[in-house]
Design an enzyme around this catalytic site. Sequence first.
Site, PDB file in Angstrom:
ATOM      1  N   GLU A   1       7.881 -17.327  -2.856  1.00 38.33           N
ATOM      2  CA  GLU A   1       6.619 -17.917  -3.061  1.00 38.33           C
ATOM      3  C   GLU A   1       6.061 -17.527  -4.545  1.00 38.33           C
ATOM      4  OE1 GLU A   1       5.133 -17.336   1.550  1.00 38.33           O
ATOM      5  OE2 GLU A   1       4.004 -16.573  -0.172  1.00 38.33           O
TER       6      GLU A   1
ATOM      7  N   CYS B   1       0.916 -15.844  -9.828  1.00 38.22           N
ATOM      8  CA  CYS B   1       1.310 -14.673  -8.975  1.00 38.22           C
ATOM      9  C   CYS B   1       2.752 -14.652  -8.703  1.00 38.22           C
ATOM     10  CB  CYS B   1       0.391 -14.382  -7.990  1.00 38.22           C
ATOM     11  SG  CYS B   1       0.617 -13.131  -6.929  1.00 38.22           S
TER      12      CYS B   1
ATOM     13  N   CYS C   1      10.202  -7.388   1.834  1.00 44.88           N
ATOM     14  CA  CYS C   1       9.819  -5.914   1.096  1.00 44.88           C
ATOM     15  C   CYS C   1       9.930  -5.121   2.235  1.00 44.88           C
ATOM     16  CB  CYS C   1       8.212  -6.028   0.691  1.00 44.88           C
ATOM     17  SG  CYS C   1       7.655  -4.596   0.093  1.00 44.88           S
TER      18      CYS C   1
ATOM     19  N   CYS D   1       3.744  -2.273   4.371  1.00 43.80           N
ATOM     20  CA  CYS D   1       2.196  -2.102   4.468  1.00 43.80           C
ATOM     21  C   CYS D   1       1.825  -2.835   5.695  1.00 43.80           C
ATOM     22  CB  CYS D   1       1.445  -2.547   3.218  1.00 43.80           C
ATOM     23  SG  CYS D   1       2.123  -1.529   1.697  1.00 43.80           S
TER      24      CYS D   1
ATOM     25  N   CYS E   1       0.326  -6.681   5.445  1.00 41.33           N
ATOM     26  CA  CYS E   1       0.842  -7.460   4.740  1.00 41.33           C
ATOM     27  C   CYS E   1       2.030  -8.331   5.320  1.00 41.33           C
ATOM     28  CB  CYS E   1       1.528  -6.841   3.448  1.00 41.33           C
ATOM     29  SG  CYS E   1       2.391  -7.637   2.415  1.00 41.33           S
TER      30      CYS E   1
ATOM     31  N   GLY F   1       7.144  -8.656  -2.297  1.00 37.46           N
ATOM     32  CA  GLY F   1       7.982  -7.471  -2.872  1.00 37.46           C
ATOM     33  C   GLY F   1       7.296  -6.636  -3.665  1.00 37.46           C
ATOM     34  N   GLU F   2       8.169  -5.325  -3.778  1.00 32.59           N
ATOM     35  CA  GLU F   2       7.375  -4.238  -4.715  1.00 32.59           C
ATOM     36  C   GLU F   2       7.962  -4.170  -6.046  1.00 32.59           C
ATOM     37  OE1 GLU F   2       5.162  -1.174  -4.890  1.00 32.59           O
ATOM     38  OE2 GLU F   2       6.380  -1.436  -6.693  1.00 32.59           O
TER      39      GLU F   2
ATOM     40  N   SER G   1       1.878  -4.929 -10.593  1.00 39.49           N
ATOM     41  CA  SER G   1       1.333  -4.065  -9.723  1.00 39.49           C
ATOM     42  C   SER G   1       2.049  -3.189  -8.508  1.00 39.49           C
ATOM     43  CB  SER G   1       0.457  -5.202  -8.782  1.00 39.49           C
ATOM     44  OG  SER G   1      -0.154  -4.769  -7.718  1.00 39.49           O
TER      45      SER G   1
ATOM     46  N   SER H   1      -1.915  -0.721  -6.091  1.00 39.87           N
ATOM     47  CA  SER H   1      -2.524  -1.358  -4.940  1.00 39.87           C
ATOM     48  C   SER H   1      -2.909   0.124  -4.157  1.00 39.87           C
ATOM     49  CB  SER H   1      -1.440  -1.998  -4.181  1.00 39.87           C
ATOM     50  OG  SER H   1      -1.224  -3.057  -4.921  1.00 39.87           O
ATOM     51  N   LEU H   2      -4.227   0.447  -4.204  1.00 32.97           N
ATOM     52  CA  LEU H   2      -4.572   1.732  -3.549  1.00 32.97           C
ATOM     53  C   LEU H   2      -5.068   1.436  -2.196  1.00 32.97           C
ATOM     54  CD1 LEU H   2      -4.954   4.622  -4.722  1.00 32.97           C
ATOM     55  CD2 LEU H   2      -7.348   4.041  -5.027  1.00 32.97           C
ATOM     56  N   HIS H   3      -5.916   0.560  -1.962  1.00 30.64           N
ATOM     57  CA  HIS H   3      -6.262  -0.060  -0.386  1.00 30.64           C
ATOM     58  C   HIS H   3      -6.837   1.171   0.226  1.00 30.64           C
ATOM     59  CE1 HIS H   3      -4.633  -3.467  -2.318  1.00 30.64           C
ATOM     60  NE2 HIS H   3      -3.351  -3.277  -1.708  1.00 30.64           N
TER      61      HIS H   3
ATOM     62  N   ASN I   1      -7.215 -11.327   3.390  1.00 29.95           N
ATOM     63  CA  ASN I   1      -6.631 -12.828   3.856  1.00 29.95           C
ATOM     64  C   ASN I   1      -6.284 -12.655   5.288  1.00 29.95           C
ATOM     65  OD1 ASN I   1      -7.469 -15.049   2.165  1.00 29.95           O
ATOM     66  ND2 ASN I   1      -6.254 -14.157   0.717  1.00 29.95           N
TER      67      ASN I   1
ATOM     68  N   CYS J   1       0.149 -13.170   0.603  1.00 28.55           N
ATOM     69  CA  CYS J   1       1.364 -13.517  -0.029  1.00 28.55           C
ATOM     70  C   CYS J   1       2.531 -13.328   1.253  1.00 28.55           C
ATOM     71  CB  CYS J   1       1.805 -12.674  -1.294  1.00 28.55           C
ATOM     72  SG  CYS J   1       2.304 -11.045  -0.872  1.00 28.55           S
TER      73      CYS J   1
HETATM   74  S1  SF4 Z   1       1.503  -4.960   0.050  1.00 28.11           S
HETATM   75 FE1  SF4 Z   1       3.162  -5.163  -1.355  1.00 28.11          FE
HETATM   76  S2  SF4 Z   1       4.517  -3.087  -1.063  1.00 28.11           S
HETATM   77 FE2  SF4 Z   1       3.132  -3.412   0.626  1.00 28.11          FE
HETATM   78  S3  SF4 Z   1       4.493  -4.537   2.341  1.00 28.11           S
HETATM   79 FE3  SF4 Z   1       3.375  -6.262   0.887  1.00 28.11          FE
HETATM   80  S4  SF4 Z   1       4.537  -6.638  -0.755  1.00 28.11           S
HETATM   81 FE4  SF4 Z   1       5.597  -4.763   0.027  1.00 28.11          FE
END
Ligand code: SF4
Length: 368
Positions: free
Chosen positions: A96, A117, A124, A128, A131, A182-183, A214, A237-239, A313, A356
């Site tokens: 995407e 983006c 991934c 997380c 996600c 993805g990371e 990121s 990406s702290l969160h 989201n 995403c």
């Molecule tokens: S937030 Fe980023 S690193 Fe974490 S699972 Fe989603 S895509 Fe992967």
Amino acid sequence: MRFSPQLPSIYGETVERLTERLRAMGEPPFRARQVLEWIYKKRVTSWDEMINLPKPLRSSLASEYQLHPAQQVLIKRAGDITEKLLLELEDRSYIETVLIRYPQRGVGQEIARTTVCVSSQVGCAYGCKFCASGLDGWKRDLLASEIVSQLLHVCALEDERGDPDRKRQEAPFDNIVFMGMGEPLANYDNLVRAIHIINADWGLRFGARRITVSTSGLVPQILRLADEPVQFRLAISLHGATNEVRNAIMPINRRYPLETLLPAAREFSQKHGRMLTLEYILIEDINDSFEQARELAKIARDIHAHVNCIPYNRVPGLPWRRPDLPRQEAFVRVLRDAGVSHTIRKEKGDDIDAACGQLRLRKEKTAV
Ligand code: SF4
């Protein structure tokens, strides 16, 4: 999984490598820049359009390379002018790419700023909890050409719409963020190569300072990135502002807890001389307490970072929710009172599976 396409895409070539390939084919060195000018400045989509190249060379290029390694299969538009492109790759994987348009006040008028983006992997591995991208795990890394191709698809879309104020040779968007599926730092070499192509004067000529990478917090790669010569921006990406909260929602924190992540972030910032961004997705009753806001403010002041709060989201099948507006405002007030530079994203794209990875998951599981 390592993926090798039947023919490599020319979008993954640097001018140096292409010059070498063309030299081996008996062509003079200037041909490489000619070819790349057709791709990135004139943005043609077939070899036959490269009319200042001899016909036999066009045929040879067509037998050595493919152009787009990704085909657009769907565009979803949201009322608030967020658009999501679903692209199919040669191995029938889906990725995407999202366009987000933010109105911004210019001199005497409102102008739209467009951010693209970009995805860096199929799926991934980092899992997380909130996600959609990680729900089905990691499938493979994207090639540099597949990363660049996402931007050329956006160029084609925007060129077709033909904003008359844009010069055709410029990329028709304002910012690029590697925050899609993805990371990015887990696909380090392809990422850095793609950024080189995007930034180069023979490539998309897109300013590195308008590119943000990121990461969820891969410490060795952050330190490696700090030594890259290209001046792009870094977002973490702290969160969660404590190990306890991060451990609960981001498994990567067990490998690289805040005591190792924050010094690495500071080192990047010092070497690049730029303010970092801390991304913070606000999730109800998970990380939106006053205590988290106060800890976040401390971290941001300590490493001299800007905080970008993003109301969550919703992802179907996951229990997490977005805090209501008063709660979001109360969280942000703590940052404001502490003098921390911050923004809160006005959420866009709720009606098009904006988190995403959602659109791809739906496409892979059912017909969209
Ligand atoms: S937030 Fe980023 S690193 Fe974490 S699972 Fe989603 S895509 Fe992967």
